[in-house]
Design an enzyme around this catalytic site. Sequence first.
Site, short mmCIF file in Angstrom:
data_model
loop_
_atom_site.label_atom_id
_atom_site.label_comp_id
_atom_site.label_asym_id
_atom_site.label_seq_id
_atom_site.Cartn_x
_atom_site.Cartn_y
_atom_site.Cartn_z
N ASP A 188 -3.46 2.44 -4.96
CA ASP A 188 -2.10 2.27 -4.45
C ASP A 188 -1.54 0.87 -4.63
O ASP A 188 -2.31 -0.09 -4.73
CB ASP A 188 -2.05 2.68 -2.96
CG ASP A 188 -3.06 1.93 -2.08
OD1 ASP A 188 -4.22 1.80 -2.48
OD2 ASP A 188 -2.67 1.49 -0.98
N HIS A 194 -2.62 -2.88 -3.41
CA HIS A 194 -3.98 -2.71 -2.91
C HIS A 194 -4.96 -2.53 -4.06
O HIS A 194 -6.09 -3.01 -4.01
CB HIS A 194 -4.03 -1.52 -1.95
CG HIS A 194 -5.18 -1.54 -1.01
ND1 HIS A 194 -5.43 -0.52 -0.12
CD2 HIS A 194 -6.17 -2.45 -0.81
CE1 HIS A 194 -6.52 -0.80 0.58
NE2 HIS A 194 -6.98 -1.97 0.18
N GLU A 250 2.53 -0.82 4.64
CA GLU A 250 2.21 0.56 4.27
C GLU A 250 3.51 1.31 3.99
O GLU A 250 4.43 1.32 4.83
CB GLU A 250 1.44 1.25 5.40
CG GLU A 250 0.01 0.80 5.56
CD GLU A 250 -0.96 1.46 4.58
OE1 GLU A 250 -0.51 2.32 3.78
OE2 GLU A 250 -2.16 1.11 4.63
N HIS A 295 0.85 -1.19 0.00
CA HIS A 295 0.00 0.00 0.00
C HIS A 295 0.88 1.24 0.00
O HIS A 295 2.03 1.20 0.45
CB HIS A 295 -0.85 0.08 1.28
CG HIS A 295 -1.62 -1.15 1.62
ND1 HIS A 295 -2.98 -1.23 1.49
CD2 HIS A 295 -1.23 -2.35 2.13
CE1 HIS A 295 -3.41 -2.41 1.90
NE2 HIS A 295 -2.35 -3.11 2.30
#
Length: 248
Positions: free
Chosen positions: A149, A139, A97, A32
């Site tokens: 993303d 994602h 992330e 992500h």
Amino acid sequence: MHPDSSLVRRCVASPNHGKRIGTASPSMLILHYTGMPDGQGALERLSDEASQVSCHYFIGEDGEIIKMVPEARRAWHAGLSNWEGISDINSRSIGIEIVNPGHEWGYRDFPVVQMAAVGALCRDIVSRRAILPQHVLGHSDIAPLRKTDPGERFDWAGLAAEGVGLHVPPVPIRGGRFFSPGETGQPIEALQAMFALYGYGLPITGVYDELTEAVVTAFQRHFRQERVDGICDASTIETLRDLIARRG
């Protein structure tokens, strides 16, 4: 029991996690971008119980790797998603992330030092977890109607060259037949069947609808980054064909 990554520099615990459902061993890796103006704000949100979102690892633009949720636990990063018919991606995956403001806040290239950290962490995870190359995804691949993303500036090809993820050289863009939103018929069914075969959650309806356009766009963001327009041209179709052949 698998140990978590030894590459972690520090821990910022998130309360947002639970027990994995149906499996104890994640088989997917989902990448992500944070999609917020700055990394600190994203880190705070991911560690805030009220946000109801989290991830296993967080990578700053300086390459710092932060652990937020133990790999054994089900982090809340994928949301409503689908891949190969699996809808509870959170139970089956590890989520990373990567700090980047994203398309809404000034999307930019991922710094070299950050991508080096992404590569190192991903290599560690796929090695320890025996995650298949085709199960390293963005994602947007698993939630194409909702997410963009990590996007077309993310260096998927470089990551694959390090042994993480499946990638083929994108077929050059050229003229010729293409398919676009609103078209119907058997060729669209065949197109949808190819995307579904690769893993995208796309029903075979014979209609180039909103979801089909979103899947094509997500595919381009990952595998044919030169032009991201949701139109399925020869370059997109042939790149998909080559990926299916490479996957075997």
